[in-house]
Design an enzyme around this catalytic site. Structure first.
Site, PDB file in Angstrom:
ATOM      1  CD  GLU A  22     136.754  86.522  -7.916  1.00 11.07           C
ATOM      2  OE1 GLU A  22     136.019  86.114  -6.999  1.00 11.07           O
ATOM      3  OE2 GLU A  22     136.545  86.277  -9.109  1.00 11.07           O
ATOM      4  CB  SER A 154     135.011  88.963  -5.255  1.00  6.12           C
ATOM      5  OG  SER A 154     135.232  87.597  -5.026  1.00  6.12           O
ATOM      6  CE1 TYR A 224     134.821  86.401  -0.371  1.00  4.11           C
ATOM      7  CE2 TYR A 224     135.077  88.478  -1.537  1.00  4.11           C
ATOM      8  CZ  TYR A 224     134.678  87.155  -1.508  1.00  4.11           C
ATOM      9  OH  TYR A 224     134.122  86.597  -2.624  1.00  4.11           O
ATOM     10  NE  ARG A 263     127.179  82.454  -3.840  1.00  4.67           N
ATOM     11  CZ  ARG A 263     128.375  83.031  -3.985  1.00  4.67           C
ATOM     12  NH1 ARG A 263     129.470  82.421  -3.571  1.00  4.67           N
ATOM     13  NH2 ARG A 263     128.482  84.208  -4.578  1.00  4.67           N
ATOM     14  CG  ASP A 265     125.611  85.470  -6.154  1.00  9.80           C
ATOM     15  OD1 ASP A 265     125.455  84.633  -5.241  1.00  9.80           O
ATOM     16  OD2 ASP A 265     126.732  85.888  -6.496  1.00  9.80           O
ATOM     17  CD  GLU A 279     127.958  86.779 -10.096  1.00  8.24           C
ATOM     18  OE1 GLU A 279     129.012  86.239 -10.471  1.00  8.24           O
ATOM     19  OE2 GLU A 279     127.910  87.898  -9.545  1.00  8.24           O
ATOM     20  CG  ASN A 281     129.369  82.884  -8.071  1.00  4.17           C
ATOM     21  OD1 ASN A 281     130.146  83.751  -8.428  1.00  4.17           O
ATOM     22  ND2 ASN A 281     128.169  83.163  -7.576  1.00  4.17           N
ATOM     23  N   GLY A 285     133.277  80.703  -3.229  1.00  4.27           N
ATOM     24  CA  GLY A 285     134.191  80.898  -2.108  1.00  4.27           C
ATOM     25  C   GLY A 285     133.989  79.859  -1.018  1.00  4.27           C
TER      26      GLY A 285
END
Length: 326
Positions: A22, A154, A224, A263, A265, A279, A281, A285
């Site tokens: 990433e 990602s 992205y 964060r 998901d 998951e 994070n 991002g």
């Protein structure tokens, strides 16, 4: 914060780039953070651990680090451990929470142990990826299912598998990024994400973001580099659904021992509207397409204010426990 307050933050290094898959996204995140901090009078400079030794941070008098690294060697506790040894406070979760959260299998085991909902899964170690083992996975998880590397983000190396014949190629792809492979029950429904700010009982969940991707293709490219994905915040979900998502996200965040920000998901199952954690994070991002800034903005927090708030909260694990004999 006033100009004098930002000056009190001292010399700041924005860690970006790194060596993970990433890297490209990390540079985009770090560039945005760097510009936001400088705009507010912070003495900030970029620092790429792939190109420079972390020991230079101390030599240069860096007072704190904003970790804008993603993935391995940036989000997995390794950089956090190095900063602990250097005695330089950093943003985000500490060593243990970072190391656990980067590993989706370990994260899911903890969540399941505490009764938090996460899709069923099968972990395939390096010596369990023979064809005869793969054929058994759909019998356990059903079809379709998802195959992914457990320590990447990602959407890298992920395949949605529709039939037995696709298992081999999906596992080979995931194994390019990780020795282990995670096979996960596919949850059909809305894809959502929910950021968290703070620590412990003081942590708070930000507004939920609903992700609407073309044909459900929320992949690396669409995340992205295109504008075909819609991010709905406010989510448009019923208030009770949003509240339940925020409840389990906070529980999952606190259970992992996360701090600063994170964060989660999730998938919201279409059939019964039950949310499932996918998951956590710990270094999300911060690009123009990123989800934490979108959610923060809906909560009245600008991108610049968010960056400054996270930086001001930089800390060390070692500052939280008494020294032996103290």
């Amino acid at each position: 914060m006033s100009t004098s307050s930002t000056a009190s933050l001292g010399k700041v290094a924005v860690l970006m780039g790194g060596t993970s898959a990433e890297r490209e996204i990390s540079i985009l995140s770090g560039t945005g953070v760097l510009a936001a901090l400088r705009l507010q009078g912070v003495d900030a400079a970029p620092f790429d651990p792939a190109e420079r030794d972390l020991g230079e941070l101390r030599k240069e008098g860096v007072a704190r680090c904003f970790v804008a690294l993603h993935g391995r060697h940036g989000e997995d506790g390794s950089v956090q451990g190095a900063l602990e040894l250097l005695g330089i406070p950093y943003t985000g979760s500490g060593v243990m929470a970072s190391a656990i959260a980067i590993d989706k299998v370990m994260t899911k085991r903890l969540w399941l142990a505490e009764g938090l909902p996460t899709p069923k899964f099968v972990r395939l170690a390096a010596d369990q990826q023979q064809r005869e083992n793969l054929r058994a996975v759909p019998d356990v998880l059903g079809l379709p299912l998802v195959v992914k590397p457990p320590r990447e983000g990602s959407s890298i190396g992920i395949t949605k598998v529709a039939g037995y014949s696709q298992m081999q190629d999906a596992v080979v792809l995931a194994a390019k990024y990780d020795a282990d492979v995670l096979c996960e029950e596919f949850i059909d429904g809305d894809e959502v994400t929910c950021p968290v700010l703070g620590e412990g009982e003081g942590a708070r969940a930000l507004p939920v973001v609903r992700i609407v991707a073309p044909e459900g293709e929320y992949d690396y490219q669409n995340k992205y580099f295109t504008d075909v994905v819609r991010y709905e915040c406010p989510s448009g979900l019923p208030a009770e659904e949003e509240a339940e998502i925020q409840r389990i996200v906070l529980a999952g965040y606190r259970l992992l021992g996360c701090r600063g920000w994170g964060r989660a998901d999730l998938m919201l199952r279409r059939s019964d509207r039950k949310p499932f954690l996918l998951e956590m994070n710990t270094s999300p991002g911060m690009t123009s397409h990123s989800l934490v800034p979108i959610s923060a903005r809906a909560a009245g927090i600008s991108y610049e204010a968010l960056c400054l708030q996270l930086l001001a909260g930089a800390s060390l694990d070692s500052a939280r426990s008494p020294r032996p004999g103290a």
